[in-house]
Design an enzyme around this catalytic site. Structure first.
Site, short mmCIF file in Angstrom:
data_model
loop_
_atom_site.label_atom_id
_atom_site.label_comp_id
_atom_site.label_asym_id
_atom_site.label_seq_id
_atom_site.Cartn_x
_atom_site.Cartn_y
_atom_site.Cartn_z
N HIS A 35 0.84 -1.20 0.00
CA HIS A 35 0.00 0.00 0.00
C HIS A 35 0.87 1.26 0.00
O HIS A 35 0.70 2.16 -0.82
CB HIS A 35 -0.91 -0.03 1.23
CG HIS A 35 -1.73 1.20 1.42
ND1 HIS A 35 -3.11 1.19 1.28
CD2 HIS A 35 -1.41 2.48 1.77
CE1 HIS A 35 -3.58 2.41 1.52
NE2 HIS A 35 -2.56 3.21 1.83
N GLU A 36 1.83 1.30 0.93
CA GLU A 36 2.69 2.47 1.02
C GLU A 36 3.64 2.56 -0.17
O GLU A 36 3.95 3.66 -0.65
CB GLU A 36 3.50 2.42 2.33
CG GLU A 36 2.65 2.31 3.60
CD GLU A 36 1.75 3.52 3.85
OE1 GLU A 36 1.77 4.46 3.04
OE2 GLU A 36 1.04 3.50 4.86
N HIS A 76 1.84 4.26 -3.05
CA HIS A 76 1.86 5.73 -2.91
C HIS A 76 3.21 6.28 -3.38
O HIS A 76 3.26 7.24 -4.15
CB HIS A 76 1.66 6.11 -1.43
CG HIS A 76 0.26 6.01 -0.94
ND1 HIS A 76 -0.82 6.59 -1.56
CD2 HIS A 76 -0.24 5.40 0.17
CE1 HIS A 76 -1.92 6.35 -0.87
NE2 HIS A 76 -1.60 5.61 0.18
#
Length: 269
Positions: free
Chosen positions: A57-58, A61
């Site tokens: 997820h990170e 980003h």
């Protein structure tokens, strides 16, 4: 400012590889019944799988920000998938894991720090914010593929239910992340399109957005609506409520054997 991404900036962290190894070994233990405590093996599988998804997820980003124009991403270590490199490891890793253990909720964590002034274009800013929850959504689709492809008939029930519970966490994280609440990714998608004055007025509330969402989930009516939505999506992916419930009960191994296990042969003859 960093102007180039080196090979070391992209090298996958041993910490992330360790999490993947734990996930693989625990998956094997659940599948084969090797562990004397099936619940503990399910706990390791779901926990490591959840942490891997948080890292992805990170990373999503960060990777999207890199292509959007923020070349500082590499020097910060975000491209290594190392959870220890996140600006807010407590918000990104520890708190979401606690919420999973306590309530079975895939609560979103804090995002990586991105130098937004280096990025031009509203669409780029929105895509950077959307990349994280979209990764959770993709993760959910991938791990439920055996369900919606009809390949689960001969799969051990514990493994099947562990995947179901992990999918529930991914779906709940996707929905919560996309809420247009200050401090969450959903608001980050919307923010570039708001006026400067509106953004200034909303900015002080950003640190409390996550806490507000968590508090609202304790309201029974809101909790019911939320999990009804999660269950509806999971049914569309071929996952039943019994499978997710059993997965959560196995995950909470300290409470003993799953109480719903007796229903499995009745509902799945």
């Amino acid at each position: 400012m960093t102007t180039a991404i080196t090979r070391s900036d992209r090298r996958v962290s041993p910490v992330f590889l360790g999490l993947v190894a734990i996930m693989a070994v625990s998956a094997w233990a659940v599948w084969t019944g090797f562990s004397a405590n099936t619940g503990f093996a399910v706990f390791l599988l779901v926990t490591s799988g959840w942490l891997v998804s948080l890292c992805l997820h990170e990373y999503a980003h960060a990777r999207t920000a890199l292509h959007g124009g923020d070349l500082s991403i590499g020097a910060k270590g975000y491209l290594t998938l190392n959870p220890l490199k996140y600006t807010h490891a407590m918000l990104s890793i520890v708190l979401p894991l606690i919420f999973v253990i306590l309530g079975g909720i895939g609560l979103p964590g804090g995002a990586v720090f991105i130098e937004r002034h280096s990025i031009r274009g509203r669409w780029k800013h929105s895509l950077i914010s959307a990349a994280g929850p979209l990764t959770n959504a993709l993760f959910a689709v991938v791990i439920t593929a055996p369900f919606w492809l009809g390949l689960m008939d001969d799969v051990p029930v514990a493994f099947r239910c562990a995947l179901a519970f992990l999918a529930l966490l991914q779906v709940s994280a996707t929905i919560l992340n996309f809420l247009p609440v200050p401090g969450l990714d959903g608001y980050g998608v919307l923010e570039p399109w708001l006026s400067h004055s509106v953004r200034r007025q909303v900015e002080p509330f950003a640190p409390f957005g996550l806490l507000a969402v968590f508090a609202l989930l304790w309201v029974p009516e809101i909790n019911d609506v939320f999990f009804d939505s999660v269950d509806a999506i999971l049914r569309g992916l071929g996952v039943t409520e019994l499978e997710t419930a059993l997965g959560q009960q196995w995950f909470r191994f300290w409470e003993g054997e799953p109480q719903l296990l007796d229903l499995w042969p009745v509902l799945n003859p």
